[in-house]
Design an enzyme around this catalytic site. Structure first.
Site, PDB file in Angstrom:
ATOM      1  CD  GLN A  62      -0.135  -6.862 -12.424  1.00  0.00           C
ATOM      2  OE1 GLN A  62      -0.773  -5.807 -13.345  1.00  0.00           O
ATOM      3  NE2 GLN A  62      -1.330  -7.701 -12.950  1.00  0.00           N
ATOM      4  CE  LYS A  63      -1.609  -9.926  -2.699  1.00  0.00           C
ATOM      5  NZ  LYS A  63      -3.028  -9.840  -2.774  1.00  0.00           N
ATOM      6  CD  GLN A  66     -13.649  -5.433  -1.677  1.00  0.00           C
ATOM      7  OE1 GLN A  66     -14.177  -4.191  -2.240  1.00  0.00           O
ATOM      8  NE2 GLN A  66     -12.799  -6.267  -2.039  1.00  0.00           N
ATOM      9  CG  HIS A  92      -1.625  -0.970   1.674  1.00  0.00           C
ATOM     10  ND1 HIS A  92      -1.069  -2.105   2.259  1.00  0.00           N
ATOM     11  CD2 HIS A  92      -3.042  -1.121   0.602  1.00  0.00           C
ATOM     12  CE1 HIS A  92      -2.941  -2.854   2.419  1.00  0.00           C
ATOM     13  NE2 HIS A  92      -3.575  -2.481   1.462  1.00  0.00           N
TER      14      HIS A  92
HETATM   15  P1  AMP Z   1      -6.550  -3.726  -0.645  1.00  0.00           P
HETATM   16  O1  AMP Z   1      -6.441  -3.528   0.676  1.00  0.00           O
HETATM   17  O2  AMP Z   1      -5.860  -5.123  -0.466  1.00  0.00           O
HETATM   18  O3  AMP Z   1      -7.418  -3.496  -0.779  1.00  0.00           O
HETATM   19  O4  AMP Z   1      -5.309  -3.278  -1.011  1.00  0.00           O
HETATM   20  C1  AMP Z   1      -6.021  -1.077  -1.698  1.00  0.00           C
HETATM   21  C2  AMP Z   1      -4.572  -1.656  -2.583  1.00  0.00           C
HETATM   22  O5  AMP Z   1      -3.765  -1.880  -2.581  1.00  0.00           O
HETATM   23  C3  AMP Z   1      -4.666  -2.427  -4.280  1.00  0.00           C
HETATM   24  O6  AMP Z   1      -4.732  -1.494  -5.504  1.00  0.00           O
HETATM   25  C4  AMP Z   1      -3.965  -3.446  -3.792  1.00  0.00           C
HETATM   26  O7  AMP Z   1      -4.041  -4.256  -5.424  1.00  0.00           O
HETATM   27  C5  AMP Z   1      -2.735  -2.925  -4.140  1.00  0.00           C
HETATM   28  N1  AMP Z   1      -1.676  -3.619  -3.138  1.00  0.00           N
HETATM   29  C6  AMP Z   1      -2.224  -4.301  -2.731  1.00  0.00           C
HETATM   30  N2  AMP Z   1      -1.000  -5.775  -2.733  1.00  0.00           N
HETATM   31  C7  AMP Z   1       0.027  -5.552  -2.753  1.00  0.00           C
HETATM   32  C8  AMP Z   1       1.368  -5.763  -3.461  1.00  0.00           C
HETATM   33  N3  AMP Z   1       2.090  -6.901  -3.026  1.00  0.00           N
HETATM   34  N4  AMP Z   1       1.866  -4.310  -4.197  1.00  0.00           N
HETATM   35  C9  AMP Z   1       1.150  -3.939  -4.304  1.00  0.00           C
HETATM   36  N5  AMP Z   1       0.226  -3.578  -4.392  1.00  0.00           N
HETATM   37  C10 AMP Z   1      -0.573  -3.802  -3.538  1.00  0.00           C
END
Ligand code: AMP
Length: 281
Positions: free
Chosen positions: A148-149, A61, A37
């Site tokens: 991209q994760k 979701q 993040h």
């Molecule tokens: P989340 O909190 O899991 O909904 O993720 C929020 C944002 O952070 C989304 O755009 C995810 O794709 C990104 N994100 C989560 N994990 C990673 C990671 N390991 N590397 C890069 N971006 C990430």
């Protein structure tokens, strides 16, 4: 760094920023922040005048038997991590703020949402698309920074932005990994120490695909088999799916010659479901 919980307040603020001709960078998250993040936030900081981060565990979701109630929440720590990065605003809505009583409008990106993750998690991308349209309308970002994760999520959201003519640009940044290759994820917190060890199997399977591809293999089935063997050798791991698809349409591919493909997988380690992907070449 200012926190905002009220959506009208956020809307008034972003209207002012637009009037002042400031570019707005937006990083939507579900909190339990990690270096993945933070890498998005740092890039937003470099590319835009004002950075807004949202932290919202979006109930729509999550499926009925998923981890909504136990999803990690650690707001004080999240704010401590964001403070040194020069974030101007953190939006912290309650579920009622986003979905007031009587809320009835949902966004579905047909064709892309039912595949891969969507097949295992029906309704997941409807929830993602819906919350992001609401957040984009409140934040009015010039640029949105995503990882991209969550490869399929970036494809779905880009399509939604195109179809609905949303005036924003989706910037996708590479996956941040632990030293041993495990993609950083808020859900990694669920893993016991032996499960944490086993969780590297996703990255090892993707490495197997990458090396086969680098050695000239273009048969998707052969690559899928090789990945499956890596997963099968890990006793803690239970494969959900391996998908080798076009990186934009998510259509399954069999002959990879001359194509750009998204190789994605979902694996359960104990009770924890993890995802990862690579784009080749
Ligand atoms: P989340 O909190 O899991 O909904 O993720 C929020 C944002 O952070 C989304 O755009 C995810 O794709 C990104 N994100 C989560 N994990 C990673 C990671 N390991 N590397 C890069 N971006 C990430």
């Amino acid at each position: 760094m200012q926190t905002i919980t009220d959506s009208s307040e956020l809307q008034a603020l972003t209207a002012t920023l637009h009037a002042e001709k400031k570019t707005i960078g937006f990083v939507p998250t579900m909190g339990a922040l990690h270096e993945g993040h933070l890498s998005l936030v740092r890039t937003a900081r470099k590319q835009t005048d004002v950075v807004i981060v949202s932290i919202f565990v979006n109930p729509t979701q999550f499926g009925p038997h998923e981890d909504l109630s136990r999803y990690p929440r650690d707001l004080d720590r999240d704010l401590e991590l964001l403070r040194p990065l020069g974030v101007e605003y953190v939006f912290l809505p309650t579920p009622d703020e986003i979905y007031p009583t009587g809320f009835a409008t949902y966004v579905t990106v047909e064709g892309l949402s039912e595949k891969l993750e969507g097949a295992s998690r029906p309704g997941h991308f409807r929830g993602v698309a819906t919350v992001l349209v609401i957040l984009f309308n409140l934040v009015r970002p010039h640029k949105v920074f995503m990882g991209q994760k969550d490869g399929q999520q970036t494809v779905v959201v880009k399509k939604m932005v195109r179809d609905l003519r949303l005036p924003t640009e989706i910037i996708v940044l590479s996956t941040t990994r632990e030293a041993d290759g495990l993609a950083m994820s808020s859900r990694n917190r669920y893993l016991s120490p032996p499960e944490r060890q086993a969780a590297t199997v996703l990255f090892r399977a993707l490495q197997q695909a990458q090396s086969r591809f680098a050695n000239g293999e273009r048969d998707a089935e052969a690559i899928r088999q090789a990945m499956q063997e890596v997963i099968a050798a890990e006793p803690e791991a239970q494969l959900d799916y391996i998908a080798i698809t076009d990186d934009k349409t998510l259509a399954p591919q069999s002959d990879l010659a001359g194509k750009t493909v998204l190789i994605s997988l979902a694996v359960k380690i104990g009770k924890t479901r993890l995802i990862d992907n690579v784009v080749l070449p």
